[in-house]
Design an enzyme around this catalytic site. Structure first.
Site, short mmCIF file in Angstrom:
data_model
loop_
_atom_site.label_atom_id
_atom_site.label_comp_id
_atom_site.label_asym_id
_atom_site.label_seq_id
_atom_site.Cartn_x
_atom_site.Cartn_y
_atom_site.Cartn_z
N VAL A 103 -12.36 3.55 -1.13
CA VAL A 103 -11.99 4.68 -1.99
C VAL A 103 -11.68 4.18 -3.40
O VAL A 103 -12.11 4.78 -4.39
CB VAL A 103 -10.77 5.43 -1.39
CG1 VAL A 103 -10.26 6.49 -2.35
CG2 VAL A 103 -11.13 6.05 -0.04
N HIS A 136 -10.45 -4.89 -2.57
CA HIS A 136 -9.10 -5.17 -2.08
C HIS A 136 -9.14 -5.52 -0.60
O HIS A 136 -9.87 -4.93 0.18
CB HIS A 136 -8.17 -3.97 -2.31
CG HIS A 136 -8.76 -2.65 -1.92
ND1 HIS A 136 -9.68 -1.98 -2.70
CD2 HIS A 136 -8.57 -1.88 -0.83
CE1 HIS A 136 -10.02 -0.86 -2.11
NE2 HIS A 136 -9.39 -0.77 -0.96
N ASP A 180 0.86 -1.19 0.00
CA ASP A 180 0.00 0.00 0.00
C ASP A 180 0.90 1.24 0.00
O ASP A 180 1.88 1.32 0.75
CB ASP A 180 -0.90 -0.01 1.25
CG ASP A 180 -2.02 1.00 1.15
OD1 ASP A 180 -3.19 0.60 1.14
OD2 ASP A 180 -1.72 2.23 1.08
N ILE A 181 0.53 2.21 -0.82
CA ILE A 181 1.36 3.41 -1.00
C ILE A 181 1.35 4.32 0.24
O ILE A 181 2.28 5.10 0.46
CB ILE A 181 0.90 4.19 -2.26
CG1 ILE A 181 2.02 5.04 -2.83
CG2 ILE A 181 -0.36 5.00 -1.99
CD1 ILE A 181 1.73 5.56 -4.23
P1 5GP Z 1 -9.71 1.79 0.58
O1 5GP Z 1 -9.82 3.06 1.37
O2 5GP Z 1 -10.38 1.88 -0.76
O3 5GP Z 1 -10.10 0.57 1.38
O4 5GP Z 1 -8.14 1.62 0.34
C1 5GP Z 1 -7.48 2.02 -0.81
C2 5GP Z 1 -6.01 1.85 -0.51
O5 5GP Z 1 -5.29 1.92 -1.72
C3 5GP Z 1 -5.44 2.94 0.41
O6 5GP Z 1 -4.89 2.34 1.58
C4 5GP Z 1 -4.41 3.64 -0.45
O7 5GP Z 1 -3.27 4.04 0.27
C5 5GP Z 1 -4.09 2.61 -1.51
N1 5GP Z 1 -3.72 3.16 -2.80
C6 5GP Z 1 -4.42 4.09 -3.50
N2 5GP Z 1 -3.79 4.36 -4.67
C7 5GP Z 1 -2.67 3.56 -4.70
C8 5GP Z 1 -1.63 3.39 -5.66
O8 5GP Z 1 -1.59 4.02 -6.74
N3 5GP Z 1 -0.65 2.50 -5.36
C9 5GP Z 1 -0.67 1.78 -4.18
N4 5GP Z 1 0.35 0.93 -3.98
N5 5GP Z 1 -1.63 1.92 -3.27
C10 5GP Z 1 -2.64 2.80 -3.52
#
Ligand code: 5GP
Ligand code: ZN
Length: 140
Positions: free
Chosen positions: A94, A99, A30-31
């Site tokens: 988001v 995931h 995760d970034i």
């Molecule tokens: P959500 O909030 O949708 O459950 O989590 C999305 C996750 O994706 C976040 O923890 C965010 O840091 C990660 N993320 C978003 N864009 C990218 C990206 O371009 N690369 C990586 N490695 N992680 C990402």
């Protein structure tokens, strides 16, 4: 799916730090980690919701995620891990490609889930349970 950043990561069009890949799933760092070592496990096939992921892929996501959690404990000195999946915007999703988060945890890592404990009125839990069970009977 053309506009999906996670589909682009799988295709290699956006760089990622890959952990694991097989026929069904892809795992990468995760970034913006909750703790360093935070990993995402995603289905290779684009699914917005966890509910549409086929059973083999969902099982693989869970298996790979928990093995990554164990690796984080054994090799990176963590004490535990959370597996977390947000399904829908209100739940905090988001990125609209389902995931599974693998979040490594330490006893004193300073991160707390905001987990409240409501109380049911009499019969309320059973009433909600009946609604869930009726839908499950149609779907599973
Ligand atoms: P959500 O909030 O949708 O459950 O989590 C999305 C996750 O994706 C976040 O923890 C965010 O840091 C990660 N993320 C978003 N864009 C990218 C990206 O371009 N690369 C990586 N490695 N992680 C990402
Ligand atoms: Zn996608």
């Amino acid at each position: 799916m053309d506009s999906c950043i996670f589909c682009k990561i799988i295709a290699g069009e956006i760089p990622s730090v890959k952990i694991y890949e097989d026929d069904l799933v892809y795992a990468f760092m995760d970034i913006a980690p909750i703790n360093k070592g935070h990993v995402l496990v995603i289905p290779k096939k684009h699914n917005e919701s966890s509910s549409t992921i086929d059973e083999a892929t969902a099982g693989r996501m869970f298996k790979v995620g928990s093995q990554i959690g164990i690796a984080l404990r054994r090799e990176c000195d963590y004490d535990a891990f959370n597996l977390h999946l947000a399904d829908g915007t209100a739940a905090g999703q988001v990125v609209n490609h389902a995931h599974l988060h693998v979040v490594p945890r330490g006893v004193e890592d300073g991160f707390y889930w905001n987990w409240r404990q409501l109380k049911y009125e009499d019969g309320e839990a059973a009433e909600i349970a009946e609604k869930i069970k009726a839908r499950l009977a149609k779907k599973l």
